[in-house]
Design an enzyme around this catalytic site. Structure first.
Site, PDB file in Angstrom:
ATOM      1  N   LYS A 101      56.342  48.371  96.291  1.00 48.15           N
ATOM      2  CA  LYS A 101      55.789  47.195  95.612  1.00 48.15           C
ATOM      3  C   LYS A 101      56.328  45.934  96.281  1.00 48.15           C
ATOM      4  CE  LYS A 101      55.022  49.141  91.054  1.00 48.15           C
ATOM      5  NZ  LYS A 101      55.034  50.527  91.567  1.00 48.15           N
ATOM      6  N   ASP A 135      51.542  49.427  96.617  1.00 49.98           N
ATOM      7  CA  ASP A 135      51.036  49.482  95.245  1.00 49.98           C
ATOM      8  C   ASP A 135      50.490  48.111  94.868  1.00 49.98           C
ATOM      9  OD1 ASP A 135      52.006  52.081  95.006  1.00 49.98           O
ATOM     10  OD2 ASP A 135      53.774  51.506  93.837  1.00 49.98           O
ATOM     11  N   ARG A 186      43.640  52.957  98.070  1.00 49.10           N
ATOM     12  CA  ARG A 186      43.838  53.842  96.915  1.00 49.10           C
ATOM     13  C   ARG A 186      43.162  53.159  95.727  1.00 49.10           C
ATOM     14  NH1 ARG A 186      49.479  53.423  94.716  1.00 49.10           N
ATOM     15  NH2 ARG A 186      50.190  55.058  96.124  1.00 49.10           N
ATOM     16  N   ARG A 291      53.605  54.220  81.710  1.00 49.30           N
ATOM     17  CA  ARG A 291      53.057  55.558  81.442  1.00 49.30           C
ATOM     18  C   ARG A 291      52.887  55.779  79.937  1.00 49.30           C
ATOM     19  NH1 ARG A 291      53.158  54.508  86.170  1.00 49.30           N
ATOM     20  NH2 ARG A 291      51.143  53.793  85.463  1.00 49.30           N
TER      21      ARG A 291
HETATM   22  C1  LIG Z   1      48.616  58.051  92.520  1.00 44.57           C
HETATM   23  C2  LIG Z   1      48.494  56.896  91.595  1.00 44.57           C
HETATM   24  C3  LIG Z   1      48.937  55.649  92.004  1.00 44.57           C
HETATM   25  C4  LIG Z   1      48.804  54.544  91.164  1.00 44.57           C
HETATM   26  N1  LIG Z   1      49.121  53.297  91.640  1.00 44.57           N
HETATM   27  C5  LIG Z   1      48.849  52.217  90.873  1.00 44.57           C
HETATM   28  C6  LIG Z   1      49.000  50.896  91.378  1.00 44.57           C
HETATM   29  O1  LIG Z   1      49.389  50.675  92.523  1.00 44.57           O
HETATM   30  N2  LIG Z   1      48.722  49.857  90.548  1.00 44.57           N
HETATM   31  C7  LIG Z   1      48.264  50.049  89.266  1.00 44.57           C
HETATM   32  O2  LIG Z   1      47.999  49.080  88.561  1.00 44.57           O
HETATM   33  N3  LIG Z   1      48.116  51.291  88.771  1.00 44.57           N
HETATM   34  C8  LIG Z   1      48.387  52.370  89.536  1.00 44.57           C
HETATM   35  N4  LIG Z   1      48.195  53.631  89.008  1.00 44.57           N
HETATM   36  C9  LIG Z   1      47.962  53.804  87.550  1.00 44.57           C
HETATM   37  C10 LIG Z   1      46.503  53.657  87.177  1.00 44.57           C
HETATM   38  O3  LIG Z   1      46.102  52.305  87.326  1.00 44.57           O
HETATM   39  C11 LIG Z   1      46.271  54.096  85.722  1.00 44.57           C
HETATM   40  O4  LIG Z   1      47.008  53.267  84.865  1.00 44.57           O
HETATM   41  C12 LIG Z   1      46.654  55.540  85.437  1.00 44.57           C
HETATM   42  O5  LIG Z   1      46.309  56.372  86.494  1.00 44.57           O
HETATM   43  C13 LIG Z   1      45.947  56.049  84.158  1.00 44.57           C
HETATM   44  O6  LIG Z   1      44.570  55.976  84.329  1.00 44.57           O
HETATM   45  P1  LIG Z   1      43.613  57.246  84.594  1.00 44.57           P
HETATM   46  O7  LIG Z   1      42.758  56.941  85.771  1.00 44.57           O
HETATM   47  O8  LIG Z   1      44.387  58.473  84.702  1.00 44.57           O
HETATM   48  O9  LIG Z   1      42.619  57.228  83.350  1.00 44.57           O
HETATM   49  P2  LIG Z   1      42.854  57.169  81.778  1.00 44.57           P
HETATM   50  O10 LIG Z   1      41.507  56.931  81.197  1.00 44.57           O
HETATM   51  O11 LIG Z   1      43.942  56.207  81.436  1.00 44.57           O
HETATM   52  O12 LIG Z   1      43.366  58.622  81.439  1.00 44.57           O
HETATM   53  C14 LIG Z   1      42.562  59.769  81.605  1.00 44.57           C
HETATM   54  C15 LIG Z   1      43.304  60.991  81.123  1.00 44.57           C
HETATM   55  O13 LIG Z   1      44.420  61.211  81.969  1.00 44.57           O
HETATM   56  C16 LIG Z   1      45.556  61.631  81.234  1.00 44.57           C
HETATM   57  N5  LIG Z   1      46.583  60.577  81.315  1.00 44.57           N
HETATM   58  C17 LIG Z   1      46.457  59.344  81.834  1.00 44.57           C
HETATM   59  N6  LIG Z   1      47.614  58.673  81.805  1.00 44.57           N
HETATM   60  C18 LIG Z   1      48.497  59.506  81.215  1.00 44.57           C
HETATM   61  C19 LIG Z   1      49.875  59.392  80.887  1.00 44.57           C
HETATM   62  N7  LIG Z   1      50.560  58.289  81.153  1.00 44.57           N
HETATM   63  N8  LIG Z   1      50.466  60.457  80.296  1.00 44.57           N
HETATM   64  C20 LIG Z   1      49.797  61.595  80.040  1.00 44.57           C
HETATM   65  N9  LIG Z   1      48.490  61.752  80.330  1.00 44.57           N
HETATM   66  C21 LIG Z   1      47.848  60.737  80.904  1.00 44.57           C
HETATM   67  C22 LIG Z   1      45.086  61.825  79.825  1.00 44.57           C
HETATM   68  O14 LIG Z   1      44.650  63.157  79.704  1.00 44.57           O
HETATM   69  C23 LIG Z   1      43.918  60.864  79.732  1.00 44.57           C
HETATM   70  O15 LIG Z   1      42.992  61.230  78.738  1.00 44.57           O
HETATM   71  C24 LIG Z   1      48.271  54.726  89.855  1.00 44.57           C
HETATM   72  C25 LIG Z   1      47.822  55.973  89.448  1.00 44.57           C
HETATM   73  C26 LIG Z   1      47.906  57.043  90.289  1.00 44.57           C
HETATM   74  C27 LIG Z   1      47.368  58.355  89.835  1.00 44.57           C
END
Ligand SMILES: Cc1cc2nc3c(=O)[nH]c(=O)nc-3n(C[C@H](O)[C@H](O)[C@H](O)COP(=O)(O)OP(=O)(O)OC[C@H]3O[C@@H](n4cnc5c(N)ncnc54)[C@H](O)[C@@H]3O)c2cc1C
Length: 310
Positions: A101, A135, A186, A291
């Site tokens: 970051k 990120d 990403r 998270r």
């Molecule tokens: C590899 C990676 C890198 C990332 N880098 C960044 C970044 O640089 N900047 C940024 O702003 N965000 C980043 N994120 C976070 C991202 O923006 C989301 O906040 C996060 O991935 C949750 O969104 P989702 O797409 O899984 O969908 P959602 O609609 O939030 O979740 C879908 C489903 O996934 C599961 N789930 C999601 N989150 C959780 C959790 N915390 N605990 C348990 N189950 C969960 C649940 O089953 C949920 O129903 C990153 C995510 C990933 C996977």
């Protein structure tokens, strides 16, 4: 609820007493609650986790936790820690991929410091064949992050890419710019509580934007990473790629360590590249709170963990 939970956990993440409580119990033993999402506080623990992840056929990116540092000394220390991490990864023989970051490297102090620090990491990273992902943090940092990225890209550092957030109104333009450059993106939904002026507030709108941007990236991007645990986003990606004849080697899925292990294994078994984001380090509290904000049900296992350890 979608934006509300993020705001609530963001407010909690600024509470010093909660941070004290979490720090005391969260990582204390090998089954403490924060370990569900964080590989450990030390680099040795991160390497051990990485080996396990690789043995399961998954890819990885290692993140040394830290953000919003306030002094040039702290930014310098984080930069040195990343440079040391490169050496440790090379010596351990695990995959050469890190995430970082820019507010950890001094973006909030001044831009030049941050550019210098990032260059200090990209240079040895390039020599050793690493890929470095920047990120994306909350929206006040978007423009600066992309400017710093482009500054280094124009200086021929090509072992680097960025994360872009579907939730932000501006992101389609940013995706197009990255595609023009040939830079790797990403795609994520966005983890931060954002104002209406900057971002969609409803999950349905964020999801629709994610699918729209995914299609642009699959068609015109350079090895995009589709980073989500959402089965609807994943199915949408698979169907679009199959329909357009886009091979599984042209993009990858990414997920966070500790979330939806079943899906990680399933996609990998189907022949998709799946990369896990593995965070480690002592500064895990803000990451951990994001998270929780994504899935308030996670609070249950935290409370059970605290009660058990007390
Ligand atoms: C590899 C990676 C890198 C990332 N880098 C960044 C970044 O640089 N900047 C940024 O702003 N965000 C980043 N994120 C976070 C991202 O923006 C989301 O906040 C996060 O991935 C949750 O969104 P989702 O797409 O899984 O969908 P959602 O609609 O939030 O979740 C879908 C489903 O996934 C599961 N789930 C999601 N989150 C959780 C959790 N915390 N605990 C348990 N189950 C969960 C649940 O089953 C949920 O129903 C990153 C995510 C990933 C996977």
């Amino acid at each position: 609820m979608y934006a509300g939970a993020k705001a609530f956990f963001y407010a909690l993440s600024r509470s010093a007493s909660l941070k004290g409580l979490a720090s005391k119990y969260g990582m204390r033993s090998c089954d403490s609650f924060a370990r569900r999402f964080i590989a450990g506080e030390t680099v040795e623990e991160a390497i051990e986790t990485s080996r396990r992840v690789q043995a399961e056929g998954l890819h990885l990116t290692l993140d040394y936790l830290g953000e919003s540092v306030r002094t040039a000394e702290e930014a310098n220390a984080a930069t040195r820690a990343y440079v040391r991490l490169l050496d440790v990864i090379v010596a351990a023989g695990i995959e050469r991929n890190i995430s970082l970051k820019l507010t950890q490297l001094g973006a909030s102090i001044d831009r030049a410091t941050c550019v210098d620090n990032l260059r200090r990491i990209l240079e040895p990273a390039g020599r050793h064949g690493f890929f470095v992902r920047i990120d994306m943090e909350n929206s006040p940092w978007t423009q600066m992050t992309l400017d710093i990225f482009e500054t280094l890209w124009q200086q021929e550092y090509r072992n680097v890419g960025v994360a872009l957030q579907a939730a932000l109104h501006r992101t389609e333009r940013d995706v197009q710019r990255m595609n023009e450059l040939g830079a790797r993106v990403r795609l994520v939904k966005g983890a931060y509580k954002e104002p209406e002026t900057a971002a969609y507030q409803r999950k349905a709108d964020v999801d629709a934007a994610f699918l729209r941007l995914m299609r642009i990236l699959l068609d015109e991007g350079t090895y995009p990473a589709i980073a989500t645990h959402d089965p609807a986003m994943i199915d949408g990606t698979r169907a679009y790629a199959a329909g357009r004849g886009i091979g599984k080697d042209r993009f990858e899925f990414q997920m966070l360590y500790g979330i939806r292990r079943d899906l990680q294994a399933q996609l990998s078994a189907e022949g998709y590249g799946v990369r896990l984001y593995i965070p480690f380090g002592r500064e895990w509290f803000p990451y951990f709170m994001r998270r929780l904000g994504e899935r308030p049900a996670n609070l249950g296992f935290v409370m059970r963990g605290i009660l058990r350890e007390k």
